[in-house]
Design a protein around this motif. Structure first.
Motif, PDB file in Angstrom:
ATOM      1  N   HIS A  50       0.833  -1.208   0.000  1.00 39.70           N
ATOM      2  CA  HIS A  50       0.000   0.000   0.000  1.00 39.70           C
ATOM      3  C   HIS A  50       0.869   1.259   0.000  1.00 39.70           C
ATOM      4  N   GLU A  51       1.970   1.210   0.735  1.00 39.97           N
ATOM      5  CA  GLU A  51       2.856   2.372   0.794  1.00 39.97           C
ATOM      6  C   GLU A  51       3.472   2.643  -0.576  1.00 39.97           C
ATOM      7  N   ASP A  52       3.839   1.592  -1.301  1.00 37.87           N
ATOM      8  CA  ASP A  52       4.377   1.766  -2.651  1.00 37.87           C
ATOM      9  C   ASP A  52       3.339   2.410  -3.566  1.00 37.87           C
ATOM     10  N   VAL A  53       2.110   1.947  -3.463  1.00 46.16           N
ATOM     11  CA  VAL A  53       1.038   2.506  -4.286  1.00 46.16           C
ATOM     12  C   VAL A  53       0.832   3.981  -3.961  1.00 46.16           C
ATOM     13  N   ASP A  54       0.790   4.309  -2.689  1.00 45.03           N
ATOM     14  CA  ASP A  54       0.581   5.704  -2.292  1.00 45.03           C
ATOM     15  C   ASP A  54       1.711   6.597  -2.808  1.00 45.03           C
ATOM     16  N   ARG A  55       2.953   6.106  -2.716  1.00 46.99           N
ATOM     17  CA  ARG A  55       4.083   6.907  -3.215  1.00 46.99           C
ATOM     18  C   ARG A  55       4.003   7.096  -4.719  1.00 46.99           C
ATOM     19  N   ALA A  56       3.638   6.037  -5.423  1.00 43.63           N
ATOM     20  CA  ALA A  56       3.531   6.135  -6.878  1.00 43.63           C
ATOM     21  C   ALA A  56       2.408   7.089  -7.279  1.00 43.63           C
ATOM     22  N   VAL A  57       1.287   7.013  -6.591  1.00 41.81           N
ATOM     23  CA  VAL A  57       0.161   7.887  -6.915  1.00 41.81           C
ATOM     24  C   VAL A  57       0.518   9.347  -6.644  1.00 41.81           C
ATOM     25  N   LYS A  58       1.164   9.616  -5.513  1.00 40.62           N
ATOM     26  CA  LYS A  58       1.572  10.990  -5.215  1.00 40.62           C
ATOM     27  C   LYS A  58       2.529  11.511  -6.277  1.00 40.62           C
ATOM     28  N   SER A  59       3.486  10.679  -6.659  1.00 41.58           N
ATOM     29  CA  SER A  59       4.435  11.087  -7.689  1.00 41.58           C
ATOM     30  C   SER A  59       3.724  11.366  -9.008  1.00 41.58           C
ATOM     31  N   ALA A  60       2.762  10.516  -9.345  1.00 41.74           N
ATOM     32  CA  ALA A  60       2.018  10.696 -10.593  1.00 41.74           C
ATOM     33  C   ALA A  60       1.191  11.983 -10.568  1.00 41.74           C
ATOM     34  N   ARG A  61       0.595  12.279  -9.429  1.00 42.69           N
ATOM     35  CA  ARG A  61      -0.209  13.510  -9.318  1.00 42.69           C
ATOM     36  C   ARG A  61       0.690  14.755  -9.389  1.00 42.69           C
ATOM     37  N   ASP A  62       1.849  14.685  -8.747  1.00 48.49           N
ATOM     38  CA  ASP A  62       2.789  15.804  -8.834  1.00 48.49           C
ATOM     39  C   ASP A  62       3.268  16.008 -10.268  1.00 48.49           C
ATOM     40  N   ALA A  63       3.584  14.905 -10.949  1.00 52.78           N
ATOM     41  CA  ALA A  63       4.067  15.002 -12.325  1.00 52.78           C
ATOM     42  C   ALA A  63       2.984  15.509 -13.270  1.00 52.78           C
ATOM     43  N   PHE A  64       1.744  15.156 -12.989  1.00 54.38           N
ATOM     44  CA  PHE A  64       0.631  15.558 -13.849  1.00 54.38           C
ATOM     45  C   PHE A  64       0.508  17.077 -13.948  1.00 54.38           C
ATOM     46  N   LYS A  65       0.835  17.780 -12.882  1.00 56.08           N
ATOM     47  CA  LYS A  65       0.680  19.238 -12.876  1.00 56.08           C
ATOM     48  C   LYS A  65       1.472  19.885 -14.005  1.00 56.08           C
ATOM     49  N   LYS A  66       2.666  19.372 -14.268  1.00 48.79           N
ATOM     50  CA  LYS A  66       3.491  19.939 -15.340  1.00 48.79           C
ATOM     51  C   LYS A  66       3.291  19.200 -16.664  1.00 48.79           C
ATOM     52  N   TRP A  67       3.201  17.865 -16.582  1.00 50.41           N
ATOM     53  CA  TRP A  67       3.089  17.090 -17.821  1.00 50.41           C
ATOM     54  C   TRP A  67       1.824  17.446 -18.594  1.00 50.41           C
ATOM     55  N   SER A  68       0.737  17.727 -17.903  1.00 49.00           N
ATOM     56  CA  SER A  68      -0.525  18.062 -18.571  1.00 49.00           C
ATOM     57  C   SER A  68      -0.446  19.376 -19.321  1.00 49.00           C
ATOM     58  N   LYS A  69       0.562  20.191 -19.027  1.00 51.88           N
ATOM     59  CA  LYS A  69       0.712  21.485 -19.691  1.00 51.88           C
ATOM     60  C   LYS A  69       1.681  21.433 -20.858  1.00 51.88           C
ATOM     61  N   THR A  70       2.297  20.279 -21.110  1.00 53.68           N
ATOM     62  CA  THR A  70       3.174  20.149 -22.268  1.00 53.68           C
ATOM     63  C   THR A  70       2.351  20.113 -23.544  1.00 53.68           C
ATOM     64  N   THR A  71       3.006  20.358 -24.652  1.00 58.14           N
ATOM     65  CA  THR A  71       2.320  20.350 -25.946  1.00 58.14           C
ATOM     66  C   THR A  71       2.332  18.947 -26.537  1.00 58.14           C
ATOM     67  N   PHE A  72       1.461  18.738 -27.513  1.00 57.73           N
ATOM     68  CA  PHE A  72       1.466  17.454 -28.202  1.00 57.73           C
ATOM     69  C   PHE A  72       2.807  17.219 -28.887  1.00 57.73           C
ATOM     70  N   ALA A  73       3.418  18.267 -29.397  1.00 61.28           N
ATOM     71  CA  ALA A  73       4.710  18.122 -30.068  1.00 61.28           C
ATOM     72  C   ALA A  73       5.783  17.651 -29.093  1.00 61.28           C
ATOM     73  N   GLU A  74       5.771  18.193 -27.876  1.00 64.66           N
ATOM     74  CA  GLU A  74       6.746  17.775 -26.868  1.00 64.66           C
ATOM     75  C   GLU A  74       6.516  16.323 -26.462  1.00 64.66           C
ATOM     76  N   ARG A  75       5.279  15.962 -26.271  1.00 62.94           N
ATOM     77  CA  ARG A  75       4.978  14.575 -25.892  1.00 62.94           C
ATOM     78  C   ARG A  75       5.349  13.621 -27.019  1.00 62.94           C
ATOM     79  N   ARG A  76       5.054  14.037 -28.243  1.00 64.36           N
ATOM     80  CA  ARG A  76       5.370  13.188 -29.410  1.00 64.36           C
ATOM     81  C   ARG A  76       6.875  12.956 -29.510  1.00 64.36           C
TER      82      ARG A  76
END
Length: 361
Positions: A50-76
């Protein structure tokens, strides 16, 4: 957030770890699978908590804040570099896939090649805004915005291709993702996430290996926004019920029961190899394989004779041996299901056209 893809370095396929927040981690408890061709133990893998899952989810939520603002060209660009790196490690991925899943090496190589092709093809899609309505009073624009953190539950029959299909769908559209490979085939999934750390910010693509308890940890987690599941209908029902507790978005890709209809005007010699392969590929352990054949009575006898003759040419054996088509049944659970099918020969008074026996080891 500018993404500058790295060139990528070769992977070490001798040890296997979870990927959490861009780091390779292990657990105090580990497990291993069995090579289905020779029953030898495969390497140890973590059993996520459970602790591993919680850490992964927190990391994913933190990363989402910036990753969601990237462009399609950057992701591509990042995904394209990732696809190149998969190709650069293709031989090792294919050998590992044969080790854990059992499919012949040439079929494993095809799957790995399809995975990188999937990335390149899907990132060609342009996701544009749509003007739904425009007049003097208002303008309504439809936009497709990132959802958040996705959890990907991957099956054991195509663990590379189906993991990549879920990864690229999430990441290309600005989401982050946590991959849960099947407990039967965790190895390639772990390496796909490890490889991703070379091209994506920490937390964008993560992978957790675990036992049967890991799936519910993801589907019930309040901070995972989307679950994508590929597997059986029975498990799919449980996944949907679990996701309903937090009103998650959920996508289910479940089992099929596919027929093939053969008309009397076909070129029998041309279609026999196609139907034979599409009935038995991956030892028939694929939802899209042909389950039922309806053959026109005018050509039935000739068709049956030639299909039996073709099937006899398909070699059975260890997937590392040359020219093998049928590898082993992947796991004990699946083997028991296959044995149940054999019992129907007697109970349903079926006529057998190509005999054989069951080797139970």
């Amino acid at each position: 957030m500018a993404i500058v893809p790295a060139k990528g370095s070769p992977l070490d396929f001798t040890t296997f770890h979870n990927t959490i927040n861009g780091e390779l981690t292990s657990t105090s408890t580990t497990r291993h699978t069995i090579n289905p061709a020779n029953f030898k133990a495969n390497p140890e893998v973590p059993v996520a908590t459970h602790e591993d899952v919680d850490r992964a989810v927190k990391s994913a939520r933190d990363a989402f804040k910036k990753w969601s603002k990237t462009t399609f060209a950057e992701r591509r660009a990042a995904l394209s570099a990732y696809a190149d790196a998969i190709d650069a490690n293709a031989d090792a991925f294919a050998k590992t896939l044969t080790m854990e899943q059992g499919k012949p090496l040439n079929q494993a190589s095809t799957e790995v090649g399809m995975a990188s092709m999937c990335i390149r093809t899907m990132t060609e899609i342009e996701i544009k805004e749509n003007v739904i309505e425009e007049n003097d009073d208002r303008k309504i624009i439809q936009r497709f915005l990132p959802i958040g953190v996705a959890g990907a539950i991957v099956p054991w029959n195509f663990p590379v291709l189906l993991a990549i299909g879920k990864i690229v769908s999430a990441v290309y559209t600005g989401n982050t993702i946590i991959v849960k490979p099947s407990p039967f085939t965790p190895y390639c999934g772990l390496k796909l996430a490890e490889l991703a750390t070379q091209f994506f910010p920490q937390g964008v693509i993560q992978c957790l290996s675990g036992d049967d308890s890991l799936g519910p940890m993801l589907t019930e987690h309040p901070n995972i926004d989307k679950i994508t599941f590929t597997g059986s209908i029975t498990t799919g029902k449980r996944v949907m019920a679990s996701c309903a507790k937090t009103l998650k978005s959920v996508t289910l890709e479940l089992g099929g029961n596919d027929p093939a209809i053969v008309c009397d005007d076909v070129d029998i010699d041309a279609i026999i190899p196609q139907i034979g392969i599409l009935s038995y590929l991956c030892s028939s352990q694929v939802c899209m394989m042909i389950k039922r054949l309806y053959v026109h009575e005018k050509i039935y006898d000739e068709f049956l004779e030639k299909l039996v003759a073709f099937t006899k040419t398909l070699k059975v054996g260890d997937g590392n041996e040359p020219d093998v088509f049928f590898g082993p049944i992947q796991n004990k659970m699946q083997f028991e299901k296959a044995k149940e099918l054999f019992t129907s020969i007697t109970t349903d008074n079926l006529k057998v056209v190509l005999g054989g026996s069951i080797e139970d080891s």
